[in-house]
Enzyme design. Structure first.
Site, PDB file in Angstrom:
ATOM      1  N   GLU A  80       0.723  -1.122   0.011  1.00  0.00           N
ATOM      2  CA  GLU A  80       0.042  -0.025   0.021  1.00  0.00           C
ATOM      3  C   GLU A  80       0.603   1.380   0.025  1.00  0.00           C
ATOM      4  OE1 GLU A  80      -3.372  -0.225   2.822  1.00  0.00           O
ATOM      5  OE2 GLU A  80      -3.476   2.139   3.032  1.00  0.00           O
ATOM      6  N   LYS A 254      -7.406  -0.592  11.700  1.00  0.00           N
ATOM      7  CA  LYS A 254      -6.704  -0.995  10.459  1.00  0.00           C
ATOM      8  C   LYS A 254      -5.342  -0.177  10.075  1.00  0.00           C
ATOM      9  CE  LYS A 254      -6.357  -1.290   5.694  1.00  0.00           C
ATOM     10  NZ  LYS A 254      -5.502  -0.436   4.768  1.00  0.00           N
ATOM     11  N   ASP A 270       4.952 -14.770  12.379  1.00  0.00           N
ATOM     12  CA  ASP A 270       3.615 -15.233  11.771  1.00  0.00           C
ATOM     13  C   ASP A 270       2.713 -14.046  12.110  1.00  0.00           C
ATOM     14  OD1 ASP A 270       1.157 -16.046  11.736  1.00  0.00           O
ATOM     15  OD2 ASP A 270       1.629 -18.076  12.892  1.00  0.00           O
ATOM     16  N   HIS A 367      -1.821  10.629  -0.592  1.00  0.00           N
ATOM     17  CA  HIS A 367      -1.855   9.371  -0.930  1.00  0.00           C
ATOM     18  C   HIS A 367      -1.773   9.591  -2.606  1.00  0.00           C
ATOM     19  CE1 HIS A 367      -3.043   5.304  -0.664  1.00  0.00           C
ATOM     20  NE2 HIS A 367      -3.942   5.560  -1.713  1.00  0.00           N
TER      21      HIS A 367
END
Ligand code: MEV
Length: 416
Positions: A80, A254, A270, A367
Site C-alpha cells: 500500500e 486497520k 507469523d 496518497h
C-alpha cells in the site's frame, strides 16, 4: 543517520548505498541487495507444501524512529502506498519532541489443554512442581531457551481448561509450547482421569503486552492554515469517536495494522497470529476498542498504544528467510522485546499520521501524490523529472498514464 537525508528522493540503488554508508547494512549485504540476491528461491520449497513460486511484496524502510533514546530504521513489507511515508513523517515530528518511550515488562506465551471430563482437579495444584519438572525433563528446548512461569486452570462451560504459561525467550514459542502441551496433557489426563479435547497454544497475547507513547508540543502540528492545537484537539476527538463507534474503531485499528503487519511480515514472524492476538485484545473490555489513546496536557499532546506482541527473533522461518535476516540486521534489535517495542511505536506513528491527516487536509491529497509519483515512474519518468510532472498535473481533472507519458515526452523535447 544524516546519510539518510532525502532518502525518498533517491532511486533504489542509491538508497541501498545510503544504508551502507550510514552503517545500517554491511558491505556483504549491500552486495547481495544490489544484486537482488536475497531471494527465497532455495528454501521456499522446504517451507510449504506444493510450492510453485513466491509471492513478493515491496520491502522498504521507515525512518526517523527514536525509541527509548535509540535511533532505528525499520523495515516494512507492504503493497500500500503512503504507509511508509506516513510512519516516517510522524516519527520525525515525534523524534523532534524526544521520541517514543516503549516498554514490554514480559513476553510470555500461553497454551491450553481442554478436558471434557475430569475429577479431583485439585491434584493439579498439589502436583504443580512435579508437573513443571516433568515438562523440563521432556522438553529440552524449554530447559535450554525458555522458562515455565505457571500452570493454572479454570472451569468454563463444561470444560476444564489447564493453562501453561512459558517464557519462550527469543523464540515466538509455538513449537516449544505445542510439544510441551502434548506430553503434559497425557500426564494430567492420568492424574485427573480426564478426557482430552484439544491441546494447543493460545494466540491471545495478554501475557505479552507492549506499550509505546509520545509527548509532543502541539505547535509541532502547525501546518499551512491549520493550527497545531486545533489539530491536536481533533485527534483526541477522533480517538474518542473510535471508542464510541465500531465502524470507526475498525478502520482506526486497520490503520495501526498497516504499520504493525508490514513490520511483522518484514521480521519474518507469523503475522496471522499477531493479527488474531491484537484484534482479540482490542475486545478485552467486552467491546471492540481502539488500541490507542490520546489526551492533551496543557500545550502537549500525548499519544499511547497498548497491544500484545508475540514475536521471536529466532525460529525456522526467521532464521532461514533472507529478508527476515536482513530486517534483523537493519533494525539492529538485540532481542524480541526490543523489536516488539519498535513495532508498537510503528503502529502508534501510523495511527497518529492517519488521524492528523484525517482531521486536517484529509488523506487523499498525500496518497494521490504518491500514486501519481509511482504512475510517473512506471511511465518512464526519472526521479529528477517527478517534481515538474507533479506540478504540471496538479490542477488537471483527469490524470492517466497517457497524459503523464505526453508530459514526459514534452519535457524531454523541450529540454533537448
Ligand atoms: C488506510 O489504509 C488507513 C486509514 O483508513 C486509517 C484510518 O482511517 O485511521 C487512513
Amino acid at each position: 543517520m544524516n546519510k539518510l537525508n532525502k532518502f525518498y528522493e533517491k532511486n533504489t540503488n542509491q538508497r541501498i548505498l545510503a544504508l551502507k554508508e550510514a552503517g545500517i547494512i554491511s558491505n556483504e549485504t549491500f552486495e547481495k541487495l544490489s544484486n537482488d540476491d536475497l531471494r527465497l528461491n532455495e528454501i521456499s520449497d522446504k517451507l510449504i507444501e506444493n510450492q510453485i513460486s513466491n509471492y513478493e511484496l515491496p520491502y522498504g524502510v521507515a525512518l526517523n524512529f527514536l525509541v527509548n533514546n535509540k535511533e532505528y530504521v525499520i523495515p516494512m513489507a507492504i503493497e500500500e502506498p503512503s504507509v511508509i511515508a506516513a510512519a516516517s513523517y510522524s516519527a520525525k515530528i515525534i523524534k523532534e519532541n524526544g521520541g517514543f518511550i516503549s516498554k514490554m515488562p514480559q513476553k510470555y506465551i500461553c497454551g491450553q489443554i481442554a478436558f471434557t471430563e475430569y475429577e479431583n482437579i485439585n491434584k493439579i495444584d498439589e502436583n504443580k512442581n512435579e508437573l513443571i519438572d516433568f515438562i523440563y525433563q521432556n522438553n529440552p528446548a524449554i530447559k535450554n531457551y525458555g522458562k515455565i512461569i505457571d500452570i493454572k486452570y479454570e472451569i468454563k462451560d463444561i470444560f476444564l481448561i489447564v493453562y501453561l504459561i512459558i517464557d519462550s525467550g527469543e523464540a515466538m514459542g509455538a513449537n516449544m509450547m505445542n510439544t510441551a502441551l502434548e506430553s503434559l496433557s497425557n500426564k494430567i489426563k492420568d492424574m485427573i482421569n480426564g478426557e482430552i479435547l484439544i491441546s494447543i497454544i493460545s494466540n491471545y497475547g495478554n501475557y505479552s503486552v507492549v506499550e509505546s507513547e509520545f509527548k509532543i508540543h502541539t505547535s509541532s502540528l502547525d501546518k499551512n492554515n491549520f493550527k497545531g492545537i486545533d489539530i491536536a484537539k481533533k485527534i483526541v476527538l477522533a480517538n474518542r469517536l473510535a471508542k464510541a463507534d465500531i465502524y470507526r474503531a475498525t478502520t482506526h485499528n486497520k490503520g495501526i495494522m498497516n504499520g504493525i503487519t508490514a513490520a511483522v511480515i518484514a521480521s519474518g514472524n507469523d503475522f496471522r497470529a499477531i493479527e488474531a492476538s491484537i484484534h482479540s485484545f482490542a475486545t478485552k473490555s467486552g467491546k471492540y476498542q481502539p488500541l490507542t489513546d490520546y489526551y492533551l496536557e496543557n500545550e502537549y499532546l500525548i499519544g499511547k498504544i497498548s497491544l500484545p506482541m508475540l514475536i521471536g527473533t529466532v525460529g525456522a522461518s526467521i532464521t532461514s528467510h533472507p529478508m527476515a535476516r536482513l530486517s534483523k540486521e537493519i533494525t539492529k534489535c538485540e532481542n524480541a522485546k526490543e523489536y516488539s517495542q519498535l513495532i508498537a511505536a510503528v503502529g502508534l506513528a501510523q495511527n497518529f499520521a492517519a488521524l492528523r491527516a484525517l482531521v486536517s487536509e484529509g488523506i487523499q491529497k498525500g496518497h494521490m501524490k504518491l500514486h501519481y509519483k509511482s504512475m510517473a515512474l512506471n511511465s518512464g519518468a526519472t526521479i529528477e523529472e517527478i517534481p515538474t510532472i507533479l506540478e504540471k498535473i496538479k490542477n488537471l481533472k483527469i490524470i492517466d498514464t497517457d497524459i503523464i507519458k505526453n508530459i514526459i515526452k514534452d519535457l524531454r523535447e523541450k529540454g533537448a
